[in-house]
Write a protein that holds these residues in place. Structure first.
Motif, PDB file in Angstrom:
ATOM      1  N   ASP A  89     -25.852  56.060 131.866  1.00  0.00           N
ATOM      2  CA  ASP A  89     -26.189  57.226 132.520  1.00  0.00           C
ATOM      3  C   ASP A  89     -25.706  58.309 132.229  1.00  0.00           C
ATOM      4  OD1 ASP A  89     -28.231  55.716 134.050  1.00  0.00           O
ATOM      5  OD2 ASP A  89     -26.455  55.016 135.392  1.00  0.00           O
ATOM      6  N   VAL A  90     -24.160  58.216 131.881  1.00  0.00           N
ATOM      7  CA  VAL A  90     -23.271  59.132 131.278  1.00  0.00           C
ATOM      8  C   VAL A  90     -22.475  58.622 130.445  1.00  0.00           C
ATOM      9  CG1 VAL A  90     -22.950  60.503 133.612  1.00  0.00           C
ATOM     10  CG2 VAL A  90     -21.507  58.510 133.224  1.00  0.00           C
ATOM     11  N   ASP A  91     -21.609  59.720 129.502  1.00  0.00           N
ATOM     12  CA  ASP A  91     -21.068  59.146 128.432  1.00  0.00           C
ATOM     13  C   ASP A  91     -19.401  58.730 128.913  1.00  0.00           C
ATOM     14  OD1 ASP A  91     -22.738  59.598 126.166  1.00  0.00           O
ATOM     15  OD2 ASP A  91     -22.362  61.768 126.929  1.00  0.00           O
ATOM     16  N   LEU A  92     -19.111  59.656 130.172  1.00  0.00           N
ATOM     17  CA  LEU A  92     -17.732  59.207 130.764  1.00  0.00           C
ATOM     18  C   LEU A  92     -18.167  59.428 132.283  1.00  0.00           C
ATOM     19  CD1 LEU A  92     -14.734  59.319 130.930  1.00  0.00           C
ATOM     20  CD2 LEU A  92     -14.632  61.594 130.504  1.00  0.00           C
ATOM     21  N   PHE A  93     -17.339  58.256 133.140  1.00  0.00           N
ATOM     22  CA  PHE A  93     -17.346  58.407 134.408  1.00  0.00           C
ATOM     23  C   PHE A  93     -15.653  58.456 134.715  1.00  0.00           C
ATOM     24  CE2 PHE A  93     -17.228  57.873 138.922  1.00  0.00           C
ATOM     25  CZ  PHE A  93     -18.399  58.245 139.366  1.00  0.00           C
ATOM     26  N   VAL A  94     -15.266  59.484 135.450  1.00  0.00           N
ATOM     27  CA  VAL A  94     -13.790  59.806 135.865  1.00  0.00           C
ATOM     28  C   VAL A  94     -13.824  59.456 137.381  1.00  0.00           C
ATOM     29  CG1 VAL A  94     -11.903  61.200 136.303  1.00  0.00           C
ATOM     30  CG2 VAL A  94     -13.686  61.508 134.212  1.00  0.00           C
ATOM     31  N   ILE A  95     -12.871  58.301 137.533  1.00  0.00           N
ATOM     32  CA  ILE A  95     -12.452  57.951 139.017  1.00  0.00           C
ATOM     33  C   ILE A  95     -11.185  58.870 139.415  1.00  0.00           C
ATOM     34  CG2 ILE A  95     -12.298  56.229 140.813  1.00  0.00           C
ATOM     35  CD1 ILE A  95     -13.834  54.311 138.948  1.00  0.00           C
ATOM     36  N   GLY A  96     -11.530  59.589 140.352  1.00  0.00           N
ATOM     37  CA  GLY A  96     -10.315  60.503 140.633  1.00  0.00           C
ATOM     38  C   GLY A  96     -10.241  61.943 140.359  1.00  0.00           C
ATOM     39  N   GLY A  97      -9.996  62.856 141.207  1.00  0.00           N
ATOM     40  CA  GLY A  97     -10.229  64.334 140.969  1.00  0.00           C
ATOM     41  C   GLY A  97      -8.945  64.868 140.986  1.00  0.00           C
TER      42      GLY A  97
ATOM     43  N   ARG B 165     -21.833  63.783 128.493  1.00  0.00           N
ATOM     44  CA  ARG B 165     -22.393  63.772 129.772  1.00  0.00           C
ATOM     45  C   ARG B 165     -21.158  63.185 130.634  1.00  0.00           C
ATOM     46  NH1 ARG B 165     -26.872  60.174 129.147  1.00  0.00           N
ATOM     47  NH2 ARG B 165     -25.519  59.014 127.873  1.00  0.00           N
ATOM     48  N   VAL B 166     -20.835  63.908 131.857  1.00  0.00           N
ATOM     49  CA  VAL B 166     -19.765  63.553 132.606  1.00  0.00           C
ATOM     50  C   VAL B 166     -19.937  63.356 133.884  1.00  0.00           C
ATOM     51  CG1 VAL B 166     -17.243  63.867 132.906  1.00  0.00           C
ATOM     52  CG2 VAL B 166     -18.141  64.416 130.706  1.00  0.00           C
ATOM     53  N   ALA B 167     -19.360  62.269 134.744  1.00  0.00           N
ATOM     54  CA  ALA B 167     -19.402  62.434 136.184  1.00  0.00           C
ATOM     55  C   ALA B 167     -18.197  61.917 136.845  1.00  0.00           C
ATOM     56  CB  ALA B 167     -20.712  61.437 136.699  1.00  0.00           C
ATOM     57  N   LEU B 168     -17.991  62.496 138.105  1.00  0.00           N
ATOM     58  CA  LEU B 168     -16.572  62.212 138.437  1.00  0.00           C
ATOM     59  C   LEU B 168     -16.880  62.026 139.917  1.00  0.00           C
ATOM     60  CD1 LEU B 168     -13.451  64.154 137.829  1.00  0.00           C
ATOM     61  CD2 LEU B 168     -14.041  63.946 140.271  1.00  0.00           C
ATOM     62  N   ALA B 169     -15.892  61.065 140.346  1.00  0.00           N
ATOM     63  CA  ALA B 169     -15.839  60.701 142.002  1.00  0.00           C
ATOM     64  C   ALA B 169     -14.400  61.178 142.530  1.00  0.00           C
ATOM     65  CB  ALA B 169     -16.426  59.021 142.145  1.00  0.00           C
ATOM     66  N   GLU B 170     -14.712  61.614 143.668  1.00  0.00           N
ATOM     67  CA  GLU B 170     -13.313  61.906 144.289  1.00  0.00           C
ATOM     68  C   GLU B 170     -13.399  61.716 145.858  1.00  0.00           C
ATOM     69  OE1 GLU B 170      -9.933  62.217 146.057  1.00  0.00           O
ATOM     70  OE2 GLU B 170      -9.837  62.587 143.962  1.00  0.00           O
ATOM     71  N   GLU B 171     -12.765  60.549 146.386  1.00  0.00           N
ATOM     72  CA  GLU B 171     -13.016  60.320 147.752  1.00  0.00           C
ATOM     73  C   GLU B 171     -12.454  61.230 148.890  1.00  0.00           C
ATOM     74  OE1 GLU B 171     -11.456  56.637 148.980  1.00  0.00           O
ATOM     75  OE2 GLU B 171      -9.463  57.000 147.787  1.00  0.00           O
TER      76      GLU B 171
END
Length: 453
Positions: free
Chosen positions: A4-12, A30-36
């Motif tokens: 789905d993406v080239d990079l998924f980052v966990i933490g903003g 293609r990048v996605a990032l998740a921050e809780e």
């Protein structure tokens, strides 16, 4: 395999955001990032930035007192915590918005929820959605550590200080690291009666011994009741606050207790076991020089790796990761000779390189040091002395370390760090003409060693 993406980052936080923005904005990934929680991480939301603004706020009382000696008619000042806190909240909102704007401008898709590892290429979001990624970057930072002891549920941590509805009149700060010393200084400067416990023999373990002693002396002189060799045995909630039983047998009531006994990597319930990643002894993500874990598709940067837990280091690690993986510019981060500062007051501690103790163990050295009353403070009748110290290799003449305890020491050490990182010798310092009158000129006018070892 389709992703789905080239990079998924966990933490903003700083490291994750930099990696995502560079990978997407400069290298077209293609990048996605998740921050809780909130974008910006520890540094922007609950660390460096709000802390430094509190340092500024707490320094004005001393400045008012000093102003009188310079002829200013200053009335008795008062501090309004909520006025400051509202301005602080607004500034953090502005910075978070800037972080989000930067990510959006780079084309990063942001998920405002928790994310965990499902397998080596899959991230599961708290919404139930899963995302397949060619590469995953863990940048979840660290969290305050509070030991398991009776009454621990009643304590505050550094995360809580910025959200207080009112300042306590009395507070116990537990810990001897830079966070504990900074908050003891800050609260004391804001008019709180502060006691500080540290179980060791002297605060700021790991820093140069002479510098540690100087900071401890000035913390005490500023009004903090510093008690080394002392710890908390138990705490109980009372109508007046928290009753603390210390290891020396004393029982004292405080309106609040702040624990600043270190931070640990934030790796709880991340799904590490699902991908076969065993955390290190402190819970850290183990990585190589390229920030790569034992699982080839998974990388980690910043405090979660427990290498050098400083924001600028995390930013460099995130940037190097993005350049290496997506920019065809492979490079490792140089973790040698990283300067740092402890923002106590009235004097800060700036440091880079080896302490005198470590340098002495490595080979013959010369120690150049001076201590004096800075002009501004001396005129106002302040008797506290600053300290400037250079550690020099007796054989190569390279400056191995620099330690400064003085107002604005953080600013001074940044510039000294450039010379030391370049391999400057003592003679290079000697050839540099002084800027007079300044405190920093002492760094280039130290002629004779005070110790040779």
């Amino acid at each position: 395999m389709t992703f789905d993406v080239d990079l998924f980052v966990i933490g903003g936080g700083s490291g994750g955001v930099r990696a995502a923005r560079i990978a997407a904005g400069e290298h077209g990934a293609r990048v996605a990032l998740a921050e809780e929680y909130r974008m910006g991480g520890t540094c922007v939301i609950r660390g460096c930035v709000p802390k430094k603004l509190m340092v500024y706020a707490s320094s004005y009382l001393g400045a008012f007192e000093e102003a009188r000696a310079y002829g200013w008619n200053v009335q008795t000042p008062t501090f309004d915590w909520m006025t400051f806190r509202h301005r602080l909240d607004a500034e953090l909102d502005r910075l978070e918005a800037a972080y989000r704007s930067g990510l959006a401008g780079a084309g990063v898709r942001v998920h405002d929820c928790r994310a965990t590892l499902e397998d080596a290429h899959t991230v599961r979001l708290a919404t139930g959605e899963t995302v397949r990624a060619k590469h995953i970057l863990l940048a979840t930072g660290g969290r305050p550590f509070v030991p398991d002891l009776p009454g621990a549920e009643h304590v505050l941590t550094s995360n809580d200080i910025f959200k207080l509805d009112a300042l306590p009149k009395t507070v116990l700060v537990v810990g001897g690291g830079f966070i504990a010393c900074e908050f003891a200084s800050i609260l004391n400067g804001l008019g709180v009666k502060v006691t500080q416990f540290y179980r060791g023999t002297q605060i700021l373990r790991g820093f140069d011994h002479e510098a540690r002693d100087r900071v401890a002396d000035q913390i005490i002189a500023s009004g903090v009741s510093l008690k080394c060799g002392t710890d908390v045995s138990a705490m109980t909630k009372t109508p007046q606050g928290i009753r603390v039983i210390s290891t020396d047998g004393a029982e004292t009531n405080y309106e609040a207790v702040v624990y600043a006994t270190g931070r640990v990597p934030n790796t709880q319930a991340m799904g590490l076991e699902k991908v076969g990643l065993a955390p290190g002894p402190r819970g850290e993500i183990c990585v190589d020089g390229w920030s790569q874990t034992a699982v080839p598709s998974i990388y980690a940067v910043g405090d979660v790796t427990d290498r050098i837990n400083l924001t600028p280091v995390a930013i460099r690690e995130g940037h190097a990761f993005a350049d290496t993986i997506f920019g065809a510019r492979p490079r490792k981060v140089d973790h040698d000779l990283v300067a740092s500062a402890v923002f106590t007051h009235p004097f800060e501690l700036g440091t880079i390189g080896l302490t005198e103790e470590d340098a002495r163990a490595a080979g013959p050295i010369e120690v150049y040091a001076t201590s004096f009353k800075p002009m501004r403070a001396a005129f106002a009748g302040n008797g506290q002395k600053v300290m400037m110290k250079l550690i020099v290799c007796a054989e190569t003449r390279r400056v191995l370390g620099c330690h400064i305890v003085a107002p604005e020491a953080g600013e001074m050490i940044q510039l000294a760090a450039i010379a030391i990182k370049m391999g400057a010798t003592k003679e290079d310092f000697d050839r540099t003409c002084a800027v007079h009158p300044t405190m920093a000129e002492e760094l280039v006018t130290l002629r004779k060693p005070v110790r040779v070892a």
